[in-house]
Write a protein that holds these residues in place. Sequence first.
Motif, PDB file in Angstrom:
ATOM      1  N   ARG A 129      43.994  81.634  74.030  1.00 34.49           N
ATOM      2  CA  ARG A 129      44.347  81.500  72.618  1.00 34.49           C
ATOM      3  C   ARG A 129      43.843  82.685  71.792  1.00 34.49           C
ATOM      4  O   ARG A 129      44.064  82.726  70.581  1.00 34.49           O
ATOM      5  N   MET A 130      43.151  83.621  72.420  1.00 35.57           N
ATOM      6  CA  MET A 130      42.467  84.680  71.671  1.00 35.57           C
ATOM      7  C   MET A 130      43.016  86.071  71.949  1.00 35.57           C
ATOM      8  O   MET A 130      42.290  87.068  71.838  1.00 35.57           O
ATOM      9  N   LYS A 131      44.284  86.159  72.280  1.00 34.67           N
ATOM     10  CA  LYS A 131      44.859  87.462  72.631  1.00 34.67           C
ATOM     11  C   LYS A 131      44.890  88.427  71.451  1.00 34.67           C
ATOM     12  O   LYS A 131      44.884  89.636  71.627  1.00 34.67           O
ATOM     13  N   ASN A 159      35.088  73.078  69.264  1.00 27.99           N
ATOM     14  CA  ASN A 159      35.630  72.686  67.960  1.00 27.99           C
ATOM     15  C   ASN A 159      35.549  73.836  66.959  1.00 27.99           C
ATOM     16  O   ASN A 159      36.513  74.110  66.227  1.00 27.99           O
ATOM     17  N   LEU A 160      34.405  74.510  66.923  1.00 32.15           N
ATOM     18  CA  LEU A 160      34.224  75.599  65.963  1.00 32.15           C
ATOM     19  C   LEU A 160      35.105  76.796  66.314  1.00 32.15           C
ATOM     20  O   LEU A 160      35.686  77.433  65.422  1.00 32.15           O
ATOM     21  N   PHE A 161      35.236  77.098  67.598  1.00 31.08           N
ATOM     22  CA  PHE A 161      36.099  78.209  68.004  1.00 31.08           C
ATOM     23  C   PHE A 161      37.566  77.906  67.695  1.00 31.08           C
ATOM     24  O   PHE A 161      38.308  78.778  67.231  1.00 31.08           O
ATOM     25  N   LEU A 162      37.986  76.674  67.949  1.00 31.87           N
ATOM     26  CA  LEU A 162      39.371  76.295  67.657  1.00 31.87           C
ATOM     27  C   LEU A 162      39.661  76.393  66.159  1.00 31.87           C
ATOM     28  O   LEU A 162      40.733  76.862  65.754  1.00 31.87           O
ATOM     29  N   ASN A 163      38.713  75.967  65.330  1.00 34.55           N
ATOM     30  CA  ASN A 163      38.893  76.088  63.886  1.00 34.55           C
ATOM     31  C   ASN A 163      39.021  77.551  63.479  1.00 34.55           C
ATOM     32  O   ASN A 163      39.837  77.907  62.611  1.00 34.55           O
ATOM     33  N   ALA A 164      38.210  78.408  64.091  1.00 36.42           N
ATOM     34  CA  ALA A 164      38.271  79.831  63.774  1.00 36.42           C
ATOM     35  C   ALA A 164      39.617  80.423  64.183  1.00 36.42           C
ATOM     36  O   ALA A 164      40.215  81.220  63.449  1.00 36.42           O
ATOM     37  N   ILE A 165      40.113  80.023  65.360  1.00 35.25           N
ATOM     38  CA  ILE A 165      41.408  80.509  65.827  1.00 35.25           C
ATOM     39  C   ILE A 165      42.513  80.086  64.863  1.00 35.25           C
ATOM     40  O   ILE A 165      43.396  80.878  64.514  1.00 35.25           O
ATOM     41  N   THR A 173      38.594  88.728  63.784  1.00 36.19           N
ATOM     42  CA  THR A 173      37.365  88.920  64.554  1.00 36.19           C
ATOM     43  C   THR A 173      36.547  87.639  64.564  1.00 36.19           C
ATOM     44  O   THR A 173      36.317  87.021  63.523  1.00 36.19           O
ATOM     45  N   LEU A 174      36.146  87.236  65.750  1.00 36.46           N
ATOM     46  CA  LEU A 174      35.253  86.094  65.928  1.00 36.46           C
ATOM     47  C   LEU A 174      33.911  86.639  66.408  1.00 36.46           C
ATOM     48  O   LEU A 174      33.832  87.285  67.448  1.00 36.46           O
ATOM     49  N   THR A 175      32.870  86.380  65.639  1.00 32.26           N
ATOM     50  CA  THR A 175      31.542  86.893  65.961  1.00 32.26           C
ATOM     51  C   THR A 175      30.587  85.736  66.216  1.00 32.26           C
ATOM     52  O   THR A 175      30.493  84.812  65.408  1.00 32.26           O
ATOM     53  N   ILE A 176      29.894  85.809  67.357  1.00 37.31           N
ATOM     54  CA  ILE A 176      28.898  84.792  67.688  1.00 37.31           C
ATOM     55  C   ILE A 176      27.541  85.479  67.760  1.00 37.31           C
ATOM     56  O   ILE A 176      27.325  86.379  68.576  1.00 37.31           O
TER      57      ILE A 176
END
Length: 269
Positions: A129-131, A159-165, A173-176
């Motif tokens: 899902r993160m292409k 859950n948090l990653f899906l919301n970000a997507i 950009t997704l930053t952890i």
Amino acid sequence: MYHPSSPSSITPQTETTTGLEENARRVAELEAQLVHSARLVTVGQLAAGFAHEINNPLTSILGYAYQVRKAVADDSPIARDMDVIISQAQRISRMTRHLLDFSRPDPGCKSSCEIHHVLNQALDLLKYRMKTIEVKREYDPRVPPIPASASQLEQVFLNLFLNAIEAMPGGGTLTIRTGLVHGAGSDLVRIAISDTGQGIPPEHLNNIFRPFFTTRDEGGTGLGLYISHNIIHNHAGSIVVESTVGVGSTFTILLPAGNPRQDTDYCEP
């Protein structure tokens, strides 16, 4: 003199009718969300069953692929093709095994949990899902293992990653970030998950951890953040959100780095 059409004579009835209509509308929305949630549970059960069934033929494919690979020379074009087949089959095997592990009931048992490993597992599940999303991992090597349920924390991160997507349909950009916070009583592990998405309107921030609250027109159950909040609370932690419309959101989780119990393998009563 009494006038039936005067505002003072119809306002109470109008307000009562409006209130009933609003309650009926809310009940209908909740019923629809419950039905959707039940369908998602069924989909999850079907997916777990599919993952189980696919393991048997996959094991045979890998077994024959290994035999063919051993029978050909390393410099053969067939060898290179077989390496690709084996590599991709192993990838499918890891994904199905991970899906089966995630679908099993979790009794809430806590053990020594490597936060970075759990974060990476959740990211791997959503890689497809993160292409169009750049993922930045800013992990603090000082973060120690913590007593926690790895599968429950993985559900929170998913859950948090899906919301970000969902908040970045055009990419972003997704930053952890992880870190160790030194408190007065004990140390805390901090996990901050940030996106460069649409952001959350200020009027919604106080409601996002409530059950069945969702801002999506379709597809959302309004349970993901509610469940995540409960899981973190049951781990004696906290979760908060900061968001700016048009800039993005950051969810910050704090979890105890240690536990007063001497044993690290136990189940919540």
